[in-house]
Design an enzyme around this catalytic site. Structure first.
Site, PDB file in Angstrom:
ATOM      1  N   ASN A 138       4.558  -2.912  -7.359  1.00  0.00           N
ATOM      2  CA  ASN A 138       3.816  -3.799  -6.468  1.00  0.00           C
ATOM      3  C   ASN A 138       2.433  -4.061  -7.037  1.00  0.00           C
ATOM      4  O   ASN A 138       1.810  -3.182  -7.623  1.00  0.00           O
ATOM      5  CB  ASN A 138       3.671  -3.167  -5.076  1.00  0.00           C
ATOM      6  N   GLU A 201       5.430  -8.796  -7.932  1.00  0.00           N
ATOM      7  CA  GLU A 201       4.423  -9.862  -8.002  1.00  0.00           C
ATOM      8  C   GLU A 201       4.077 -10.226  -9.448  1.00  0.00           C
ATOM      9  O   GLU A 201       3.743 -11.369  -9.740  1.00  0.00           O
ATOM     10  CB  GLU A 201       3.135  -9.452  -7.270  1.00  0.00           C
ATOM     11  N   ASP A 249     -14.988 -10.174   7.140  1.00  0.00           N
ATOM     12  CA  ASP A 249     -13.656 -10.702   6.841  1.00  0.00           C
ATOM     13  C   ASP A 249     -13.665 -12.233   6.775  1.00  0.00           C
ATOM     14  O   ASP A 249     -14.711 -12.867   6.913  1.00  0.00           O
ATOM     15  CB  ASP A 249     -12.637 -10.154   7.856  1.00  0.00           C
TER      16      ASP A 249
END
Ligand code: MN
Length: 427
Positions: A138, A201, A249
């Site tokens: 990953n 990925e 964020d």
């Protein structure tokens, strides 16, 4: 980095800052002043390593990295997710890196961005790990708070890396990781796609690079990582947690402090004249890297309902997360409503969706507003869904996590198309 940075600078220009800049607030302030520019901070007070930011802060730059146009980004991501390509070239660390030494974060220009932040944060670090059970690899991007010279707290949302860490922790084992900083933008984009846990990925990234992407075999950990300016090797410790946050964020508001896993670093490898990639929290680069890879998911869900869907955008103004626009070739009255239901279901964080005809450029906010101004009749064209599950990032969401979703059908009614014909496009 040097090759694609030069190409990027040739095409889009760059802001090069020669004066000395501190990693505490000063660098972030300069990045905020140039939200859509490629910025290179050549002289960092606390580090020998220069900072680059804004490699992917516009769709035009991302399109350039993928050798396409803005409207062509989505089909390339869809194709890459469908046809990952196994990696052929594996390099030794010494082939690529000039310096290999004990990890020391104090040598890197890690930025502290905003006053209330928990500290200095790595924002472009891609963590590569292997599933302790299946061996599947990953790669995912995570924010990491610097604790000391070789420890970080890492925010891990419950997805693939989280699962790997849970599995390692159940065995009371550390999870070996590598962190890559300063990647080619196409590679970086691939690491933010939402593909199944069984998929890799880096093989999606390799597809973006037409099968020509090389990786590097790490020394202390048994992992292969994409070539990047800086590689850190280490492990996520079992059973350890530390405060992570506050951190700004996507929505330009503060996320809460959580107890998150701790990384212990062992080695670092630096290229000759390495550069450090900083992603400004809540900046366009952060928004696009997080949001843009969700667009193919929405597209595919809408396509199941209305096959004539043309394109999907999570708009920059909507933080690339809360607002979508979808263009369709409308064939049946009511298509607009079906599209909005499919889009809202596909991306649970989505709050507002606008559906338009194919003559509207969904990448142009003024054209979208034109559609809403001329083609919407509020009592007929607006769908309101109260108390649906929303985004944890939505400041307007209720404490139970629900919010109100709104769909706007800004398509032309099929029986009065002539009345809506745009003269500027037709004559
Ligand atoms: Mn994954």
């Amino acid at each position: 980095m040097k090759n694609f940075l030069n190409a990027l600078e040739d095409k889009f220009g760059a802001i090069r800052i020669e004066k000395e800049v501190s990693t505490s607030f000063e660098a972030a302030k300069i990045l905020r002043e140039h939200p859509k520019d490629l910025v290179i901070l050549e002289n960092i007070a606390e580090s020998e390593i220069p900072v680059v930011s804004g490699l992917c802060n516009t769709r035009e730059k991302i399109a350039h990295a993928l050798s396409t146009e803005v409207a062509g980004i989505l089909p390339i991501i869809v194709e890459g997710m469908k046809t990952p390509q196994p990696i052929q070239t594996v390099n030794e660390v010494s082939d690529i890196y000039k310096t290999s030494k004990k990890a020391d974060l104090s040598e890197l220009p890690v930025l502290t961005h905003y006053q209330r932040d928990g500290g200095a944060y790595l924002t472009s670090g891609v963590i590569i790990a292997q599933d302790p059970e299946s061996g599947t690899r990953n790669a995912s991007i995570h924010r990491m708070l610097v604790l000391d010279d070789n420890h970080l707290t890492v925010r891990i949302v419950p997805r693939h890396l989280y699962t790997y860490h849970q599995r390692a922790e159940a065995l009371d084992e550390p999870l070996e990781i590598a962190i890559a900083i300063g990647m080619n933008p196409a590679t970086l984009l691939a690491t933010t796609t939402s593909i199944p846990i069984t998929a890799d990925e880096l093989e999606v990234a390799n597809s973006f690079h037409q099968g020509n992407m090389g990786v590097v075999q790490c020394e202390n950990v048994d992992l292969q990582v994409p070539e990047a300016e800086i590689i850190l090797e280490g492990k996520i410790l079992p059973g350890e947690r530390a405060d992570e946050g506050p951190f700004v964020d996507l929505t330009d508001t503060y996320d809460v402090v959580r107890q998150e896993p701790v990384i212990e670093l062992e080695k670092m490898h630096l290229k000759e004249n390495a550069m450090y990639h900083a992603i400004l929290p809540a900046g366009f680069e952060h928004r696009l890297l997080q949001g843009l890879p969700q667009e193919p998911r929405i597209f595919q869900a809408v396509q199941n309902t209305v096959p004539t869907v043309q394109n999907v955008v999570l708009t920059e103004g909507g933080c690339c997360w809360l607002h979508a626009a979808v263009s369709i070739q409308k064939q049946t009255q009511g298509d607009g409503k079906n599209v909005m239901m499919a889009a809202l279901a596909a991306h649970p964080s989505l709050k507002h969706v606008v559906v338009v005809d194919e003559d509207i450029d969904i990448f142009d906010p003024e054209d979208l507003e034109y559609a809403m101004a001329t083609r919407v009749k509020g009592d007929d064209d607006i769908l309101i869904v109260p108390k649906a599950r929303g985004s944890s990032l939505d400041p307007a969401a209720l404490p139970d996590g629900t919010t109100t979703k709104v769909g706007v059908d800004a398509t032309k009614p099929l029986d009065k198309k002539d009345k809506f014909e745009r003269v500027s496009l037709s004559e």
